[in-house]
Design an enzyme around this catalytic site. Structure first.
Site, PDB file in Angstrom:
ATOM      1  N   HIS A 184     -86.258  -1.389  15.845  1.00 22.98           N
ATOM      2  CA  HIS A 184     -86.904  -2.714  15.963  1.00 22.98           C
ATOM      3  C   HIS A 184     -88.136  -2.697  16.853  1.00 22.98           C
ATOM      4  O   HIS A 184     -88.829  -3.704  16.986  1.00 22.98           O
ATOM      5  CB  HIS A 184     -85.911  -3.739  16.526  1.00 22.98           C
ATOM      6  CG  HIS A 184     -84.810  -4.068  15.576  1.00 22.98           C
ATOM      7  ND1 HIS A 184     -85.062  -4.521  14.292  1.00 22.98           N
ATOM      8  CD2 HIS A 184     -83.457  -3.993  15.689  1.00 22.98           C
ATOM      9  CE1 HIS A 184     -83.905  -4.715  13.672  1.00 22.98           C
ATOM     10  NE2 HIS A 184     -82.921  -4.394  14.490  1.00 22.98           N
ATOM     11  N   ASP A 328     -73.861  -1.266  10.921  1.00 18.63           N
ATOM     12  CA  ASP A 328     -73.666  -2.716  10.905  1.00 18.63           C
ATOM     13  C   ASP A 328     -73.675  -3.246   9.466  1.00 18.63           C
ATOM     14  O   ASP A 328     -73.592  -4.448   9.233  1.00 18.63           O
ATOM     15  CB  ASP A 328     -74.679  -3.451  11.796  1.00 18.63           C
ATOM     16  CG  ASP A 328     -76.059  -2.830  11.792  1.00 18.63           C
ATOM     17  OD1 ASP A 328     -76.339  -2.005  10.902  1.00 18.63           O
ATOM     18  OD2 ASP A 328     -76.872  -3.190  12.671  1.00 18.63           O
TER      19      ASP A 328
HETATM   20  N1  Q9C Z   1     -77.189 -12.378  20.328  1.00 22.78           N
HETATM   21  C1  Q9C Z   1     -79.686  -3.220  15.665  1.00 22.78           C
HETATM   22  O1  Q9C Z   1     -78.763  -3.233  14.870  1.00 22.78           O
HETATM   23  N2  Q9C Z   1     -79.427 -10.281  17.475  1.00 22.78           N
HETATM   24  N3  Q9C Z   1     -80.147  -4.324  16.227  1.00 22.78           N
HETATM   25  C2  Q9C Z   1     -78.182 -10.412  18.189  1.00 22.78           C
HETATM   26  C3  Q9C Z   1     -76.579 -12.076  19.079  1.00 22.78           C
HETATM   27  C4  Q9C Z   1     -80.038  -8.984  17.590  1.00 22.78           C
HETATM   28  C5  Q9C Z   1     -79.615  -5.621  15.912  1.00 22.78           C
HETATM   29  C6  Q9C Z   1     -77.646 -11.792  18.023  1.00 22.78           C
HETATM   30  C7  Q9C Z   1     -79.565  -8.016  16.534  1.00 22.78           C
HETATM   31  C8  Q9C Z   1     -80.194  -6.665  16.771  1.00 22.78           C
HETATM   32  C9  Q9C Z   1     -80.290  -1.917  16.083  1.00 22.78           C
HETATM   33 ZN    ZN Z   2     -78.853  -3.304  12.908  1.00 29.08          ZN
END
Ligand code: Q9C
Ligand code: ZN
Length: 406
Positions: A184, A328
């Site tokens: 990201h 994920d």
């Molecule tokens: N606070 C990766 O899988 N949003 N990043 C979280 C809860 C961020 C995911 C929502 C998601 C980031 C590397």
């Molecule tokens: Zn992710």
């Protein structure tokens, strides 16, 4: 599979917002602990636990400057101590942003705020990129794993697994247990749990350390060596779009970025199929391929996208493959919304490697937050990958069913 791990990656521990509550971040040290435990228990892989030396750390930062600004890297390194010294955070707390960059008509040239408390907002795009006491050590350890993974695949590197075999490298793929993840993050904004783009760093390492003969293999001009002609294909299999990686290579005709990700999901503003690179006739036109997939999709639907992705990667004829591997996409993941099961990862690994068998590949860990299932999901992916790499027969892997093993 050679798997690289550094215990310093466990040192980063932060918090994030869930609704209106601050909670320990889903991206936690227990993820890596669980993976390492499963790998050890399986007895199947060549797990190498390394520690970045002072020289490795310096080198990783220098290489990171190819894709991240000096001011940003310095901020990430020092902000926790600055907050601590000014009484803005407790020893075991986390630095989080308050006010993000505010685009405005009067002043398009934004610069970092003088106020210590305000600065994190300049260097981040969301609230999932907190910085704790030892985060920097983990960030650098994670980055170094990507650097070392690339070194293992370089043809004439002294540390290469191929050192005894002349120019042809024996190791075909290396998995780097990176944490924090990287996809990201681009030039100077952390976000989505990412601080340094580990995959980009692996590419920088290949470009920097490849022997001149390989760098120039597509040209007869003996003076051509300042810019690498090596071609790289990035396959991003994390549930989320890798906005940082896309951004870093969007204008680069020698890097193909291909991503399958949840449609209209985090990070929300990127990942559309229309993002295909700069407009023609720019040479980088067509070197970005986004394959958004509706949330709730089954593994069959996922496989259809994967075939499109793999065809594009094959056609690009890259010298190196880089896989941003996130779990994920798992059906139980709190941050992902695909219907993919543990046994499906074996098919996924097999599909990827059987389509791209002979390209040296760095796999870097990205997301995946069901801690007690991460290990088995990863082992399944690696099993499928290795069956393909070793050309073993395996019933069911080509039609999505993984019913029997080799
Ligand atoms: N606070 C990766 O899988 N949003 N990043 C979280 C809860 C961020 C995911 C929502 C998601 C980031 C590397
Ligand atoms: Zn992710």
């Amino acid at each position: 599979m050679i798997i690289l791990h550094d215990e310093d990656t466990l040192l980063h521990e932060t918090v994030e917002l869930l609704g209106s509550k601050l909670i320990p971040a889903f991206e936690s040290p227990s993820r890596i602990k669980a993976i390492v435990q499963s790998i050890n228990h399986s007895g199947k892989h060549d797990l190498r636990t390394i520690t970045a030396s002072a020289a490795d750390q310096t080198s990783a930062v220098e290489l990171a400057k190819a894709t991240h600004s000096t001011g940003y890297l310095s901020h990430i390194q020092h902000v926790f101590k600055q907050w601590l010294d000014e009484g803005l955070v407790e020893e075991h707390g986390s630095v989080l942003p308050e006010c993000f960059r505010l685009h405005n008509t009067a002043n398009s040239k934004l610069k970092p705020p003088k106020d210590t408390f305000a600065r994190p907002g300049y260097y981040a795009f969301d609230m999932s990129s907190g910085i704790s006491q030892h985060s920097w050590r983990a960030i650098i350890a994670s980055a170094n794993l990507a650097v070392q993974a690339a070194h293992l695949l370089l043809p004439t590197s002294p540390t290469s697994a191929s050192a005894t075999n002349g120019d042809e490298t024996e190791a075909k793929s290396v998995l780097a247990l990176c944490r924090p993840p990287g996809h990201h993050c681009s030039g100077q904004q952390a976000g989505g749990y990412c601080y340094i783009n580990n995959i980009a760093l692996a590419i920088t390492t290949f470009r920097h350390f490849s022997p001149p003969a390989q760098k120039t293999r597509r040209t007869s001009n003996p003076h051509f060596s300042s810019t690498s002609r090596l071609k790289f294909a990035i396959l991003d299999l994390d549930f989320h779009h890798g906005n940082g990686t896309q951004e870093l290579f969007y204008g680069d005709p020698n890097v193909l970025y291909v991503s399958i990700h949840g449609e209209d999901e985090f990070p929300y503003y990127t990942g559309a199929a229309s993002e295909t690179g700069p407009p023609a006739p720019d040479p980088a036109h067509g070197t970005n391929l986004n394959l958004p997939l509706a949330t709730g999709s089954s593994f069959d639907e996922y496989l259809r996208k994967l075939h499109v992705a793999l065809q594009a990667v094959r056609d690009f004829k890259a010298d190196y493959l880089l896989v941003s591997l996130g779990f994920d996409t798992f059906h139980l993941d709190p941050l992902g919304k695909f219907d993919i099961r543990t046994e499906n990862y074996k098919v996924m690994g097999w599909q990827v490697r059987s389509a791209l068998r002979d390209i040296p590949g760095v796999i870097a860990l990205e997301g995946g937050y069901v801690v007690d299932r991460l290990g088995e999901n990863l082992l399944n992916f690696l099993e499928g990958w290795e069956i393909a790499e070793k050309r073993l027969d395996c019933v069911g892997l080509s039609d999505g069913q993984a019913t029997s093993t080799a």
